[in-house]
Scaffold this motif. Structure first.
Motif, PDB file in Angstrom:
ATOM      1  N   THR A 128       0.831  -1.204   0.000  1.00  0.00           N
ATOM      2  CA  THR A 128       0.000   0.000   0.000  1.00  0.00           C
ATOM      3  C   THR A 128       0.867   1.257   0.000  1.00  0.00           C
ATOM      4  O   THR A 128       0.557   2.248  -0.679  1.00  0.00           O
ATOM      5  CB  THR A 128      -0.936  -0.005   1.216  1.00  0.00           C
ATOM      6  OG1 THR A 128      -1.705  -1.197   1.216  1.00  0.00           O
ATOM      7  CG2 THR A 128      -1.860   1.204   1.193  1.00  0.00           C
ATOM      8  N   PHE A 129       1.958   1.223   0.763  1.00  0.00           N
ATOM      9  CA  PHE A 129       2.865   2.374   0.793  1.00  0.00           C
ATOM     10  C   PHE A 129       3.473   2.605  -0.591  1.00  0.00           C
ATOM     11  O   PHE A 129       3.540   3.744  -1.069  1.00  0.00           O
ATOM     12  CB  PHE A 129       3.974   2.126   1.816  1.00  0.00           C
ATOM     13  CG  PHE A 129       4.913   3.289   1.968  1.00  0.00           C
ATOM     14  CD1 PHE A 129       4.692   4.268   2.927  1.00  0.00           C
ATOM     15  CD2 PHE A 129       6.030   3.413   1.148  1.00  0.00           C
ATOM     16  CE1 PHE A 129       5.552   5.339   3.064  1.00  0.00           C
ATOM     17  CE2 PHE A 129       6.909   4.473   1.279  1.00  0.00           C
ATOM     18  CZ  PHE A 129       6.660   5.449   2.236  1.00  0.00           C
ATOM     19  N   PHE A 130       3.935   1.550  -1.228  1.00  0.00           N
ATOM     20  CA  PHE A 130       4.515   1.683  -2.567  1.00  0.00           C
ATOM     21  C   PHE A 130       3.504   2.268  -3.549  1.00  0.00           C
ATOM     22  O   PHE A 130       3.840   3.119  -4.383  1.00  0.00           O
ATOM     23  CB  PHE A 130       4.987   0.321  -3.079  1.00  0.00           C
ATOM     24  CG  PHE A 130       6.226  -0.195  -2.397  1.00  0.00           C
ATOM     25  CD1 PHE A 130       7.047   0.645  -1.662  1.00  0.00           C
ATOM     26  CD2 PHE A 130       6.585  -1.538  -2.504  1.00  0.00           C
ATOM     27  CE1 PHE A 130       8.185   0.176  -1.040  1.00  0.00           C
ATOM     28  CE2 PHE A 130       7.735  -2.016  -1.887  1.00  0.00           C
ATOM     29  CZ  PHE A 130       8.529  -1.158  -1.153  1.00  0.00           C
ATOM     30  N   MET A 131       2.250   1.820  -3.471  1.00  0.00           N
ATOM     31  CA  MET A 131       1.235   2.262  -4.428  1.00  0.00           C
ATOM     32  C   MET A 131       0.839   3.716  -4.225  1.00  0.00           C
ATOM     33  O   MET A 131       0.514   4.415  -5.190  1.00  0.00           O
ATOM     34  CB  MET A 131      -0.007   1.363  -4.308  1.00  0.00           C
ATOM     35  CG  MET A 131       0.216  -0.078  -4.740  1.00  0.00           C
ATOM     36  SD  MET A 131      -1.261  -1.110  -4.517  1.00  0.00           S
ATOM     37  CE  MET A 131      -2.406  -0.328  -5.643  1.00  0.00           C
ATOM     38  N   THR A 132       0.856   4.179  -2.983  1.00  0.00           N
ATOM     39  CA  THR A 132       0.350   5.521  -2.689  1.00  0.00           C
ATOM     40  C   THR A 132       1.445   6.571  -2.535  1.00  0.00           C
ATOM     41  O   THR A 132       1.151   7.766  -2.642  1.00  0.00           O
ATOM     42  CB  THR A 132      -0.484   5.500  -1.396  1.00  0.00           C
ATOM     43  OG1 THR A 132       0.321   5.007  -0.312  1.00  0.00           O
ATOM     44  CG2 THR A 132      -1.696   4.590  -1.545  1.00  0.00           C
TER      45      THR A 132
END
Length: 296
Positions: A159-163
């Motif tokens: 989720t961190f990578f995507m956002t």
């Protein structure tokens, strides 16, 4: 308007300060109780001010300093190695799951999520690790089962990578000729320090506090970690002090005088102390990482 904002800000600070004090009170009581005599704890109960100062609990632990020192060394080794390897596995799995062009992305994401809901159970897990992978009475028994890989951590990093990692930045790296591995190590990881510190703290606490793997997979006491050895010492004291058959003998009298209650507090104190020391260094990354990685 400015006065109301100022008042609201100070009120929030006071409330948060009270919450912080409420979190510190149990630790203060823990330390004070470990420095009290066994008799005063039994007679007067727990208190923030010791009625009778005593170091008997720490003296008892000091008599096992060699055993405790070895256990501390094993736990530090397992914590460092396990956290490092876990971060590597979690980040390398989360990165392709965060890419929109990955084939079967939804399937593999669900596969990771599925592991958070179901597992094989204790008996099949024990048989697989001991009879197939043969990790019984090895340090791998402390390192691998239930701790090395965590689906929640993978999804949090994904989720961190995507956002938080701009897709335009990854596209620019690809146009400049960077491979996926180079993009991951040179661009993605340096920008992901908050979530890496957050997951690293999660894993380090899990490894440091783990005693169950030692109980299940180890019978060689020389391989026990600090939590397992402390749990064993506490169990031994409880058994000795509750054995009424020895109470009338000289040895039984000595056993009955063991500081069983205060030793539990001392054990908890020396077990949690390293985490309390390390946490302030990760706090700023922890707050930012858990906020960005989970809320967004």
């Amino acid at each position: 308007m400015a006065y109301e904002s100022k008042l609201l800000q100070w009120s929030a600070h006071v409330i948060l300060g009270l919450f912080a004090a409420a979190c510190l009170i149990p630790f203060a009581l823990l330390i004070v109780s470990s420095l009290s005599s066994e008799a005063s704890i039994i007679q007067n109960g727990y208190s923030f001010f010791p009625t009778e100062f005593s170091l008997d609990a720490y003296h008892y632990l000091w008599t096992h300093v060699g055993e405790l020192g070895r256990a501390y060394g094993i736990t530090v080794l397992i914590t460092v190695v396990g956290t490092t390897v876990s971060l590597a596995i979690s980040s390398m799995l989360a990165y392709p799951l965060s890419r929109h062009d990955m084939p079967l992305k939804n399937f593999w994401t669900f596969f990771v999520f599925f592991t958070m809901l179901f597992n094989g159970g204790l008996v099949p897990t024990y048989m697989v690790y001991t009879q197939i992978f043969d990790i019984k009475n090895t340090l791998f028994g402390l390192l691998i089962p239930g701790l090395l890989m965590n689906g929640f951590n993978v999804l949090l990093v994904r989720t961190f990578f995507m956002t938080s990692i701009p897709s335009a930045l990854l596209e620019a790296a690809s146009i400049d000729g960077a491979s996926e591995i180079k993009t991951f190590y040179r661009i993605v990881l340096p920008l992901s320090l908050p979530i890496m510190a957050t997951i690293g703290l999660f894993q380090a606490i899990a490894y440091w506090n783990d005693w169950f793997n030692g109980l299940i997979y180890l019978t060689d006491t020389s391989l026990f970690g600090i939590q397992t050895i402390l749990n064993k010492m506490m169990t031994d004291i409880q058994f000795l002090t509750s054995n009424s058959n020895l109470a009338s003998t000289g040895a039984g009298q000595a056993i009955m005088e063991l500081p069983s209650t205060t030793v539990r507090m001392a054990i908890a104190a020396i077990g949690v102390l390293p985490i309390l020391i390390a946490y302030p260094f990760f706090q700023k990354y922890f707050v930012k990482g858990i906020t960005i990685g989970a809320v967004k």
